[in-house]
Design a protein around this motif. Structure first.
Motif, PDB file in Angstrom:
ATOM      1  N   VAL A 133       0.862  -1.184   0.000  1.00  0.00           N
ATOM      2  CA  VAL A 133       0.000   0.000   0.000  1.00  0.00           C
ATOM      3  C   VAL A 133       0.897   1.231   0.000  1.00  0.00           C
ATOM      4  CG1 VAL A 133      -1.964  -1.086   1.163  1.00  0.00           C
ATOM      5  CG2 VAL A 133      -0.249   0.067   2.526  1.00  0.00           C
ATOM      6  N   THR A 134       0.504   2.222  -0.782  1.00  0.00           N
ATOM      7  CA  THR A 134       1.271   3.462  -0.845  1.00  0.00           C
ATOM      8  C   THR A 134       0.500   4.535  -0.106  1.00  0.00           C
ATOM      9  OG1 THR A 134       2.192   2.786  -2.946  1.00  0.00           O
ATOM     10  CG2 THR A 134       2.333   5.119  -2.433  1.00  0.00           C
ATOM     11  N   VAL A 135       1.203   5.226   0.804  1.00  0.00           N
ATOM     12  CA  VAL A 135       0.555   6.224   1.649  1.00  0.00           C
ATOM     13  C   VAL A 135       1.257   7.563   1.448  1.00  0.00           C
ATOM     14  CG1 VAL A 135       0.091   6.885   4.056  1.00  0.00           C
ATOM     15  CG2 VAL A 135      -0.102   4.486   3.364  1.00  0.00           C
ATOM     16  N   ASP A 136       0.474   8.619   1.232  1.00  0.00           N
ATOM     17  CA  ASP A 136       1.021   9.969   1.104  1.00  0.00           C
ATOM     18  C   ASP A 136       1.613  10.376   2.463  1.00  0.00           C
ATOM     19  OD1 ASP A 136       1.468  12.666   0.891  1.00  0.00           O
ATOM     20  OD2 ASP A 136      -0.594  13.190   0.343  1.00  0.00           O
ATOM     21  N   GLY A 137       2.915  10.619   2.498  1.00  0.00           N
ATOM     22  CA  GLY A 137       3.595  10.910   3.771  1.00  0.00           C
ATOM     23  C   GLY A 137       3.745  12.390   4.054  1.00  0.00           C
ATOM     24  N   THR A 138       3.065  13.243   3.285  1.00  0.00           N
ATOM     25  CA  THR A 138       3.188  14.687   3.529  1.00  0.00           C
ATOM     26  C   THR A 138       2.096  15.147   4.496  1.00  0.00           C
ATOM     27  OG1 THR A 138       1.809  15.253   1.620  1.00  0.00           O
ATOM     28  CG2 THR A 138       4.186  15.108   1.246  1.00  0.00           C
TER      29      THR A 138
END
Ligand code: AMP
Length: 235
Positions: free
Chosen positions: A204-209
């Motif tokens: 899973v790719t999660v926006d880390g901003t």
């Protein structure tokens, strides 16, 4: 879904994987393992492994795969990961490490079939390069409790730890030349791990901003189908 979640956190240096990984491990009730922390502890303790990796850490270079795999296998056995579950932070860092620990996605075996490192899900925390570089240059870490804080001005080397009596200082490898080397190495050596984990169908790719709380909420939402986490406890 599993009672003892096994989660791998990927993300370039400065993506927040340490902060998010620790919080996630706390909520899941599983150990948080950072290979960077293991190596830094070995250096401080003056062990044989510490002596071997000291200059690599300072220069921002990777520890050779064989040594990393040995250290992680020992830790997996000592801490009985197969029973406890885990959140892995900073391991694997290369496809060779991933294959040594999890097997290969190209052969038709589920991760459970491998002896050491079955996993449930890998999270890729996405943060743009410029933002990661800024975070690393302003990051200060308390050597006593591990608390990570950010200073407004990168010229400020140390500030009191907000959680205890310690002083948060710049990590030895958070200097401009080492930061650039580490980020470039990440692209080259660790970048290929995202498609590698995707090949298992468990990435899973999660926006880390954004704020740490906002990122954590996104992370928990993305993980729900894999490890059954819903409510975010107060932090
Ligand atoms: P980190 O705290 O994850 O940024 O790691 C700090 C340093 O430890 C890295 O720059 C490497 O020198 C070393 N290191 C940590 N984990 C690994 C790994 N899985 N493979 C190779 N080197 C590692």
């Amino acid at each position: 879904m599993t009672a003892r979640p096994r989660v791998v956190v990927l993300g370039r240096q400065g993506s927040g994987k340490g902060t998010q990984g620790m919080r996630l491990a706390g909520q899941l009730g599983v150990p948080h393992l950072s290979t960077g922390d293991l190596f830094r502890a070995a250096v401080r303790a003056g062990t044989e492994v510490g002596a071997e990796v000291d200059h690599l850490l300072k220069e921002g270079l990777l520890v050779p795969d064989d040594l990393v795999i040995d250290v992680v296998r020992d830790e997996a056995e000592r801490s009985q990961w197969s029973v406890t579950g885990y959140v892995l932070d900073g391991f694997p860092r290369t496809v060779a490490q991933a294959e040594a620990f999890f097997g290969t996605p190209h052969i038709d075996l589920p991760p459970e079939a491998t002896s050491h490192g079955a996993f449930d899900v890998a999270i890729s925390l996405d943060v743009p390069l410029a933002e990661a570089r800024r975070r690393l240059a302003t990051r200060r870490v308390c050597p006593v409790c591990g608390t990570i804080v950010s200073v407004d001005d990168a010229a400020v080397e140390a500030i009191p730890c907000p959680r205890g009596d310690g002083t948060a200082v710049r990590r030895g490898d958070d200097r401009d030349d080492a930061i650039d080397r580490r980020l470039a190495l990440y692209e080259r050596e660790t970048g290929p791990l995202a498609p590698w984990f995707a090949a298992w169908g468990r990435l899973v790719t999660v926006d880390g901003t954004g704020t740490a709380d906002a990122v954590y909420q996104r992370l928990v939402d993305s993980l729900a189908p894999f490890v059954g986490l819903t409510a975010v406890p107060p932090h």
